[in-house]
Design a protein around this motif. Sequence first.
Motif, PDB file in Angstrom:
ATOM      1  N   ALA A  34       0.732  -1.195  -0.141  1.00 45.51           N
ATOM      2  CA  ALA A  34      -0.077  -0.108   0.028  1.00 45.51           C
ATOM      3  C   ALA A  34       0.761   1.425   0.202  1.00 45.51           C
ATOM      4  CB  ALA A  34      -0.913   0.141   1.348  1.00 45.51           C
ATOM      5  N   LYS A  35       1.878   1.138   0.796  1.00 40.79           N
ATOM      6  CA  LYS A  35       2.862   2.330   0.669  1.00 40.79           C
ATOM      7  C   LYS A  35       3.350   2.537  -0.410  1.00 40.79           C
ATOM      8  CE  LYS A  35       6.972   4.186   3.102  1.00 40.79           C
ATOM      9  NZ  LYS A  35       7.263   5.192   2.027  1.00 40.79           N
ATOM     10  N   ASN A  38       0.730   4.198  -2.848  1.00 42.50           N
ATOM     11  CA  ASN A  38       0.505   5.419  -2.597  1.00 42.50           C
ATOM     12  C   ASN A  38       1.474   6.359  -2.839  1.00 42.50           C
ATOM     13  OD1 ASN A  38      -2.053   4.649  -1.582  1.00 42.50           O
ATOM     14  ND2 ASN A  38      -1.459   4.200   0.229  1.00 42.50           N
ATOM     15  N   ASP A  39       2.712   6.011  -2.824  1.00 44.86           N
ATOM     16  CA  ASP A  39       4.092   6.698  -2.853  1.00 44.86           C
ATOM     17  C   ASP A  39       4.289   6.890  -4.489  1.00 44.86           C
ATOM     18  OD1 ASP A  39       4.580   6.804  -0.541  1.00 44.86           O
ATOM     19  OD2 ASP A  39       6.331   5.520  -0.358  1.00 44.86           O
ATOM     20  N   HIS A  43      -3.725   4.504  -5.040  1.00 46.31           N
ATOM     21  CA  HIS A  43      -4.376   4.698  -3.797  1.00 46.31           C
ATOM     22  C   HIS A  43      -4.717   3.302  -3.354  1.00 46.31           C
ATOM     23  CE1 HIS A  43      -7.002   6.359  -0.568  1.00 46.31           C
ATOM     24  NE2 HIS A  43      -7.868   5.081  -1.026  1.00 46.31           N
ATOM     25  N   SER A  45      -4.869   0.750   0.596  1.00 50.85           N
ATOM     26  CA  SER A  45      -5.188   0.815   1.975  1.00 50.85           C
ATOM     27  C   SER A  45      -5.014  -0.621   2.216  1.00 50.85           C
ATOM     28  CB  SER A  45      -6.374   1.369   2.466  1.00 50.85           C
ATOM     29  OG  SER A  45      -6.536   1.186   3.827  1.00 50.85           O
TER      30      SER A  45
END
Length: 82
Positions: A34-35, A38-39, A43, A45
């Motif tokens: 997830a990171k 997102n990075d 998107h 979670s």
Amino acid sequence: MGVDRASGPIYNTFQNTIFNKGDELWQNIQQNMAKYINDNGGHASATSYSNSTIKARPNWENVKQYLKGNIDLQALKQSLGC
């Protein structure tokens, strides 16, 4: 007896430790994925599993009984909550 599971006294003694470490690993993989997403503009979670207190654990004794032909598929599914 089993495909990839230990059995007997050793398994019974350490099963919670084994499963807890597996859960920690799975949560870590999801959080890192997830990171990364997102990075990199996406998107994602990992909270749905991470915060869950429900863990699906098969009853290996019932699976063994099914594999030996002592119970049928319907009985196995019922024992697993399917």
